[in-house]
Design a protein around this motif. Sequence first.
Motif, short mmCIF file in Angstrom:
data_model
loop_
_atom_site.label_atom_id
_atom_site.label_comp_id
_atom_site.label_asym_id
_atom_site.label_seq_id
_atom_site.Cartn_x
_atom_site.Cartn_y
_atom_site.Cartn_z
N ASP A 129 -38.30 -9.40 53.41
CA ASP A 129 -38.39 -9.97 54.73
C ASP A 129 -39.58 -9.55 55.26
N LYS A 130 -40.82 -10.15 54.91
CA LYS A 130 -41.98 -9.39 55.59
C LYS A 130 -41.88 -9.27 57.04
N GLY A 131 -41.28 -10.50 57.84
CA GLY A 131 -41.18 -10.26 59.23
C GLY A 131 -40.36 -9.16 59.79
N TYR A 132 -39.34 -8.76 59.07
CA TYR A 132 -38.46 -7.58 59.47
C TYR A 132 -39.28 -6.26 59.27
N ILE A 137 -42.40 -1.60 61.75
CA ILE A 137 -43.71 -1.09 61.81
C ILE A 137 -44.09 -0.84 63.14
N ALA A 138 -43.91 -2.19 63.84
CA ALA A 138 -44.23 -2.25 65.17
C ALA A 138 -43.63 -1.15 66.16
N GLN A 139 -42.18 -1.07 65.86
CA GLN A 139 -41.63 -0.27 66.37
C GLN A 139 -41.77 1.41 66.08
N SER A 181 -48.35 -0.75 55.01
CA SER A 181 -48.66 -0.09 56.24
C SER A 181 -49.70 0.97 56.36
N ASN A 182 -50.52 0.92 57.11
CA ASN A 182 -51.75 2.04 57.39
C ASN A 182 -51.27 2.89 58.65
N ALA A 183 -50.28 2.75 59.17
CA ALA A 183 -49.92 3.56 60.37
C ALA A 183 -50.10 4.93 60.44
N MET A 184 -50.04 5.48 58.93
CA MET A 184 -50.12 6.95 59.03
C MET A 184 -51.66 7.45 59.08
N GLU A 185 -52.43 6.42 58.68
CA GLU A 185 -53.81 6.82 58.31
C GLU A 185 -54.98 6.44 59.45
N VAL A 186 -54.34 5.53 60.26
CA VAL A 186 -55.29 5.22 61.51
C VAL A 186 -55.37 6.01 62.67
N ARG A 187 -54.36 6.94 62.65
CA ARG A 187 -54.31 7.95 63.70
C ARG A 187 -54.76 9.20 63.64
#
Length: 214
Positions: A129-132, A137-139, A181-187
Amino acid sequence: MVLTLYGNSLSTCAKRVGQVLLEKQVPFQVVEVDLSKRENRTLEYLSKQPFGQVPYLDDDGYIIYESRAISRYIAEKYADQGTPLIPTELKAKGLFEQAASIEQSNFDAYANPAVYEMIIKGYLGLPRDKGYFDKLIAQLEPRLDVYDEILSRQRYLAGDELTLADLFHLPYGVLLVEAGSNAMEVRPNVARWFRELVERPSWQAVKDGVKSTA
């Protein structure tokens, strides 16, 4: 007696424990538990790990499970060798426990199910479920914003010394990229901190599977 780690050598939690054993320079053996054959659901296995999860550690008959608890046990039993991973001074230890709680409540609570949704379900042949995943990730992202601010002031999550709290992030942190997700890389501060953790020889030794050292 050499410590024995019972688990799947590719599992995230086995890698977490394996890295700590290597950081503490503790010889250990790995006994592979084949999850596809449900070896973790046998009566023998459940007598040691009643939840049927991997891994558990056998230290000459002393059985302990849950990867973070195992890691704490190893770090304190072998406090005088290898990399110090739990501070002994009271206030520093308090900050370590704070950082360890941050990892479990503000990182693992989102990264773990996100990785499960996009990677583990794929291995299991289950619909994803990509939406989930995107919701998780948004959280996670605003929490990583707080990480970035903390890490702008200090090298590691509990201060300027490496602790277990930092290492606890690795198994799921590295899989976030694979999950999409690139959440760890963009910060920038998070990226600097996490890159340093990934480059540690102990992680490089377990990232493709935990192997016996004794």
